[in-house]
Design an enzyme around this catalytic site. Structure first.
Site, short mmCIF file in Angstrom:
data_model
loop_
_atom_site.label_atom_id
_atom_site.label_comp_id
_atom_site.label_asym_id
_atom_site.label_seq_id
_atom_site.Cartn_x
_atom_site.Cartn_y
_atom_site.Cartn_z
N MET A 13 32.44 -0.02 -47.94
CA MET A 13 31.90 0.38 -49.23
C MET A 13 32.59 -0.34 -50.37
O MET A 13 31.98 -0.67 -51.39
CB MET A 13 32.04 1.90 -49.41
CG MET A 13 30.96 2.72 -48.74
SD MET A 13 29.27 2.29 -49.27
CE MET A 13 29.41 2.44 -51.03
N MET A 112 26.13 9.90 -53.17
CA MET A 112 25.98 9.18 -54.43
C MET A 112 24.57 8.65 -54.67
O MET A 112 24.28 8.14 -55.75
CB MET A 112 26.96 8.00 -54.46
CG MET A 112 28.39 8.41 -54.72
SD MET A 112 28.60 9.02 -56.41
CE MET A 112 30.21 9.79 -56.29
N HIS A 141 23.65 8.95 -38.75
CA HIS A 141 24.55 7.98 -39.36
C HIS A 141 25.07 6.99 -38.33
O HIS A 141 24.92 7.20 -37.12
CB HIS A 141 25.73 8.69 -40.03
CG HIS A 141 25.39 9.32 -41.34
ND1 HIS A 141 24.88 10.61 -41.43
CD2 HIS A 141 25.44 8.86 -42.62
CE1 HIS A 141 24.67 10.91 -42.70
NE2 HIS A 141 24.99 9.86 -43.43
N LYS A 145 31.06 6.71 -38.43
CA LYS A 145 31.26 7.84 -39.35
C LYS A 145 32.17 8.87 -38.69
O LYS A 145 31.96 9.25 -37.54
CB LYS A 145 29.93 8.47 -39.73
CG LYS A 145 30.06 9.56 -40.80
CD LYS A 145 28.69 9.99 -41.31
CE LYS A 145 28.80 11.13 -42.31
NZ LYS A 145 29.59 10.75 -43.50
#
Length: 250
Positions: A13, A112, A141, A145
């Site tokens: 990220m 987000m 996912h 994760k």
């Protein structure tokens, strides 16, 4: 120019955020925090945020939850607005963010993505209208994760439950021969595999009809864009706790 401290700058990220911020024009990453070394960064990267000497206007945290206390302490000590985007936080961590919001601006949401946050109102309204329908949530996912179920799945579940006066009990997966579904259950199921960025489906199953409401993220960019939007929003805000709904309201 908004000066950003990027926490978790060397992760996947972090790479996406750097790209988006570099193209933003109104923001600049002036420092990073990460427990992994990266010689490619064009800004100083600190293992301990306390060592950061750069002037910072806002912190974007997309790191591991184990770094939570150190980054929150840095934000509080230096009175810097904080966008907390890390998942897997404990109830104690969430309580700490609420307490911190009395001293600094804190932005917190489990997801987000702007689309997911719009979805919250939709799934809550659907739950109120579809009386008697069984509700299940399936989240998918990537295989790296670490937390399960996802924070987004729990956010959706809590939004639905709140719309129904908190009358539902969460069930996390099912196994066994005596697991008949109860009418007050809200099932939450996690799938992990491949490189799935994030899929969330809310299923409303009634008598002879099924409604599915789904959000799919095709890349991590949707989360990074939301975090950048949040950072721009709170950089000049007064103390308080903010979420994406407030951002969308302007």
């Amino acid at each position: 120019m908004i000066k950003v401290l990027l926490s978790g700058c060397n992760g996947a990220m972090g790479d996406v955020l750097q790209e988006i911020i570099n193209n933003e024009g109104q923001m600049q990453v002036v420092a990073g925090f990460d427990r992994m070394k990266n010689e490619k960064a064009n800004f100083p990267v600190y293992i301990n945020p306390k060592d950061c000497t750069e002037k910072v206007d806002v912190i974007i945290d997309f790191s591991h939850y184990s770094a939570f206390e150190s980054i929150l302490d840095y934000a509080l000590t230096n009175k810097i607005p904080l966008v907390m985007a890390t998942t897997g936080l404990t109830e104690e961590n969430e309580a700490s963010l609420i307490a911190a919001s009395k001293t600094i601006p804190v932005f917190r949401t489990a997801n987000m993505s702007v689309g997911v946050n719009v979805l919250l109102g939709i799934v809550a309204e659907a739950a109120k209208q579809l009386e008697g329908f069984d509700i299940e949530i399936i989240e998918k996912h990537h295989n790296k994760k670490v937390d399960s179920p996802s924070g987004t799945a729990l956010m959706l579940a809590n939004e639905i439950n709140g719309a129904l006066d908190n009358s539902l009990e969460f069930t996390y997966g099912r196994e066994g021969k005596s697991t008949k579904r109860q009418s007050n259950e809200l099932g939450i199921h996690a799938i992990r595999g491949g490189t799935i960025a994030g899929d969330h489906t809310v299923i409303y199953a009634g008598e002879d009809e099924v409604i599915e409401i789904k959000h799919s993220a095709s890349s991590k960019k949707v989360f990074a864009k939301g975090a950048v939007r949040a950072a721009k929003y709170i950089a000049d805000k007064k103390i308080g706790l903010y979420n994406m709904r407030k951002v969308l309201e302007g």
